[in-house]
Structures are given as C-alpha cells and as structure tokens.
Design a protein around this motif. Structure first.
Motif, short mmCIF file in Angstrom:
data_model
loop_
_atom_site.label_atom_id
_atom_site.label_comp_id
_atom_site.label_asym_id
_atom_site.label_seq_id
_atom_site.Cartn_x
_atom_site.Cartn_y
_atom_site.Cartn_z
N LYS A 25 30.80 34.11 44.24
CA LYS A 25 31.45 34.68 43.60
C LYS A 25 33.01 34.90 44.37
O LYS A 25 33.75 35.24 43.87
CB LYS A 25 31.22 35.92 42.95
CG LYS A 25 30.29 35.52 41.76
CD LYS A 25 29.82 36.73 41.19
CE LYS A 25 29.02 36.33 39.90
NZ LYS A 25 28.12 37.66 39.26
N LYS A 26 32.83 35.04 45.77
CA LYS A 26 33.96 35.40 46.70
C LYS A 26 34.88 36.67 46.41
O LYS A 26 35.96 36.57 46.13
CB LYS A 26 34.87 34.17 46.78
CG LYS A 26 33.91 32.93 47.42
CD LYS A 26 35.09 31.86 47.59
CE LYS A 26 34.63 30.53 48.29
NZ LYS A 26 33.47 30.15 48.01
N VAL A 27 34.21 37.78 46.04
CA VAL A 27 34.69 38.94 45.60
C VAL A 27 35.37 39.61 46.97
O VAL A 27 34.61 39.45 48.16
CB VAL A 27 33.83 39.99 45.22
CG1 VAL A 27 34.51 41.11 44.74
CG2 VAL A 27 33.01 39.24 43.88
N ASP A 28 36.60 39.83 46.84
CA ASP A 28 37.38 40.56 48.07
C ASP A 28 36.29 41.85 48.41
O ASP A 28 35.76 42.43 47.63
CB ASP A 28 38.84 41.02 47.41
CG ASP A 28 39.74 39.75 47.59
OD1 ASP A 28 39.25 38.85 47.97
OD2 ASP A 28 40.78 40.16 46.93
N ASN A 29 36.60 41.94 49.79
CA ASN A 29 35.79 43.03 50.47
C ASN A 29 34.28 43.17 50.47
O ASN A 29 33.56 44.01 50.59
CB ASN A 29 36.62 44.62 49.67
CG ASN A 29 36.34 45.68 50.53
OD1 ASN A 29 36.24 45.61 51.90
ND2 ASN A 29 36.17 46.89 49.94
N ILE A 30 33.76 41.81 50.05
CA ILE A 30 32.37 41.77 50.07
C ILE A 30 32.08 40.84 50.78
O ILE A 30 32.46 39.30 50.73
CB ILE A 30 31.81 41.67 48.31
CG1 ILE A 30 32.17 42.56 47.54
CG2 ILE A 30 30.17 41.26 48.49
CD1 ILE A 30 31.61 44.09 47.54
N THR A 31 30.82 40.88 51.86
CA THR A 31 30.62 39.96 52.51
C THR A 31 28.86 39.92 52.25
O THR A 31 28.38 41.01 52.25
CB THR A 31 30.81 39.89 54.16
OG1 THR A 31 30.20 41.03 54.64
CG2 THR A 31 32.26 39.65 54.32
N MET A 32 28.36 38.79 52.39
CA MET A 32 26.74 38.88 52.37
C MET A 32 26.20 38.43 53.49
O MET A 32 25.30 37.60 53.41
CB MET A 32 26.45 38.05 51.09
CG MET A 32 26.70 38.71 49.78
SD MET A 32 25.23 40.05 49.32
CE MET A 32 26.47 41.36 49.18
N ARG A 33 26.62 38.95 54.72
CA ARG A 33 25.93 38.43 55.86
C ARG A 33 24.64 39.10 56.26
O ARG A 33 24.00 38.65 57.20
CB ARG A 33 27.07 38.71 57.26
CG ARG A 33 27.27 39.97 57.40
CD ARG A 33 28.17 39.90 58.69
NE ARG A 33 29.17 39.59 58.55
CZ ARG A 33 30.47 40.02 58.20
NH1 ARG A 33 30.54 41.29 58.20
NH2 ARG A 33 31.80 39.26 58.20
N VAL A 34 24.20 40.20 55.63
CA VAL A 34 23.16 40.95 56.06
C VAL A 34 22.07 41.05 54.79
O VAL A 34 22.49 41.28 53.54
CB VAL A 34 23.40 42.49 56.22
CG1 VAL A 34 22.11 43.30 56.43
CG2 VAL A 34 24.44 42.73 57.53
N LEU A 35 20.81 40.70 55.09
CA LEU A 35 19.76 40.97 54.03
C LEU A 35 18.80 41.77 54.98
O LEU A 35 18.07 41.35 55.66
CB LEU A 35 19.02 39.59 53.72
CG LEU A 35 19.52 38.92 52.66
CD1 LEU A 35 18.79 37.56 52.40
CD2 LEU A 35 19.50 39.44 51.38
N SER A 36 18.75 42.91 54.49
CA SER A 36 17.75 44.00 55.21
C SER A 36 16.71 44.15 54.32
O SER A 36 16.63 44.62 53.23
CB SER A 36 18.52 45.43 55.09
OG SER A 36 17.74 46.44 55.56
N MET A 37 15.61 43.53 54.58
CA MET A 37 14.25 43.53 54.05
C MET A 37 13.01 43.26 54.93
O MET A 37 13.36 42.41 55.92
CB MET A 37 14.39 42.54 52.89
CG MET A 37 14.45 40.79 53.23
SD MET A 37 15.00 39.99 51.87
CE MET A 37 14.65 38.13 52.56
N GLY A 38 12.03 43.75 54.61
CA GLY A 38 10.76 43.69 55.29
C GLY A 38 10.25 44.74 56.41
O GLY A 38 11.38 45.42 56.99
N MET A 39 9.21 45.28 56.27
CA MET A 39 8.86 46.35 57.05
C MET A 39 7.39 45.90 57.94
O MET A 39 7.35 44.76 57.82
CB MET A 39 8.70 47.72 56.22
CG MET A 39 9.96 48.02 55.44
SD MET A 39 9.85 49.06 54.05
CE MET A 39 9.38 50.71 54.90
N THR A 40 6.94 47.03 58.50
CA THR A 40 5.85 46.63 59.39
C THR A 40 4.66 45.84 58.72
O THR A 40 4.33 44.82 59.58
CB THR A 40 4.97 48.19 59.71
OG1 THR A 40 5.87 48.65 60.77
CG2 THR A 40 3.81 47.88 60.54
#
Length: 230
Positions: free
Chosen positions: A187-202
């Motif tokens: 969608k290329k929304v200003d002020n939004i990047t999707m470079r991080v996916l924080s998921m997964g634990m031990t």
C-alpha cells in the motif's frame, strides 16, 4: 551454560536460514532477559550479545543504568501508557504497540524530546483472548492512523504465537503475519516500512525463521528457565 546455549541457538538459526534459502544476516537474535539478574546479562554481553529484550519498564530502566551503553534495548512486553516516558529515550524499538491511545502517548513523549521512536504493531494473529494485539481485520485502519504521527516510525509487525509443544502448529500464524506485512508494504503508506517481522520464541523460532522472521525473541533458550518466585 550460557555459552553453550547461545552456540546452540546460533546453530539452529543458521540451519533454519539454510532450509529457507535466507542469509543469516537477515535474522536478529534478541536475548530476552526479563527476570534475569544483571550478572547474567553481563555474562551474555561478554559473549558478544548486544541486543536484549525486556518485558517490564522498571526492569529495563534499572538494567539500562547498570549496563554498558552500547547495548540495544527492546521493549517487548505490554506497555502501559503511564510508563512510556520512562523508557522512550532508552529503547531502540518498542515491539508491542497495540492501541491508538498508546501510539498517541508515544507521539506526545517523543515530541517533547524531539526524537523519532521506532515501533512495531503487535498483531494478535491467533485471536487469543489472553493476548494483547490488534486483530488482523483492524490492522489496515490501525496502520493508517499510526502513520499520521510524525515522531513515530512503524518498522513492521510483531506477534506472540500460542505456546505449543509442536512448533509446526504455529507455522500458519507466522505465515499469516508475513502476508499481512506484505499487504501493508504494497500500500506504500507514508511513514510505514515493513522491514521487521518480530515473531518466534524459544519453542518455535526455527519455524518463524523459515517463515520470514527478521527478529526472534529467545529467553529460556539462552538463559534457561526463569524463576518467577524472586
């Protein structure tokens, strides 16, 4: 023990990257140090760890004061609005933004200090009532709202998957978060990047890496079981 644990986690990350055709450099390991004493964090620091994740504001602030300043702190736990001011200038990334009111408070405190704050939007992909997070259906509108805050930079998404014995059971959850991330990016929304996916634990970080995690949050796998009695 810490040294062996870190070596094991590193080996598992590398194996998951190989299986999914990814570079090891694409995955950031966050050592989740909640409830652990400063002495153990120092030991991890001496072994090369520079990124620590904390769940509680007071604990993060106390450790911040005691430990070297080249450490990168991540706030990964639920964040109350009245506590934002205590950590806003201490953390590299807040993983757990789950309401517009919290985002408003972060914006207000960041504006006071004239700083940019990096955040992730927490998404309750599994729909668990016990977990915080924006529902996938609310996410597009939520993103549009948060994008309006000039002192906040949305870096991506975070989720806490259910605790399961078989990590394969969480694969669909990680896959869904990645797809949500791609949809927002498109969608290329200003002020939004999707470079991080924080998921997964031990218990499921290998599967998370295979499904595109760029940050994994590992506590028990590094530091051992926690003693909540202290």
């Amino acid at each position: 023990m810490l040294k062996e644990n870190l070596a094991f986690v590193e080996k598992e990350i590398q194996a998951a990257c190989r299986r999914s055709g990814r570079d090891r450099e694409e995955v950031t390991l966050i050592a989740v140090s909640k409830t652990k004493p400063v002495s153990e964090l120092r030991e991890a620091y001496d072994l090369g760890v520079r990124i620590f994740g904390e769940n509680k504001v007071q604990e993060l602030a106390d450790k911040y004061d005691e430990l070297p300043k080249d450490i990168h702190w991540h706030m990964i736990g639920h964040l109350q609005r009245n506590k934002v001011k205590y950590i806003i200038d201490k953390v590299d990334l807040i993983h757990s933004v789950d309401s517009i009111r919290l985002a408003e408070t972060i914006e207000k405190e960041a504006a006071k200090r004239n700083i940019q704050v990096n955040i992730l939007i927490e998404v309750n992909v599994a729909g668990e009532e016990s977990k915080f997070g924006v529902s996938p259906s609310e996410l597009p509108e939520f993103v549009e709202e948060v994008a309006k805050f000039p002192h906040i930079q949305v870096q991506g998404l975070m989720t806490i998957a259910p605790f399961v014995e078989d990590s394969e059971e969480n694969r669909a959850i990680f896959e869904r978060l990645r797809k949500l991330s791609v949809d927002i990016k498109d969608k290329k929304v200003d002020n939004i990047t999707m470079r991080v996916l924080s998921m997964g634990m031990t218990n499921d970080y290998s599967v998370a890496v295979e499904e595109g995690a760029t940050m994994i949050r590992v506590g028990t796998g590094i530091f051992g079981a926690r003693d909540y009695a202290n």
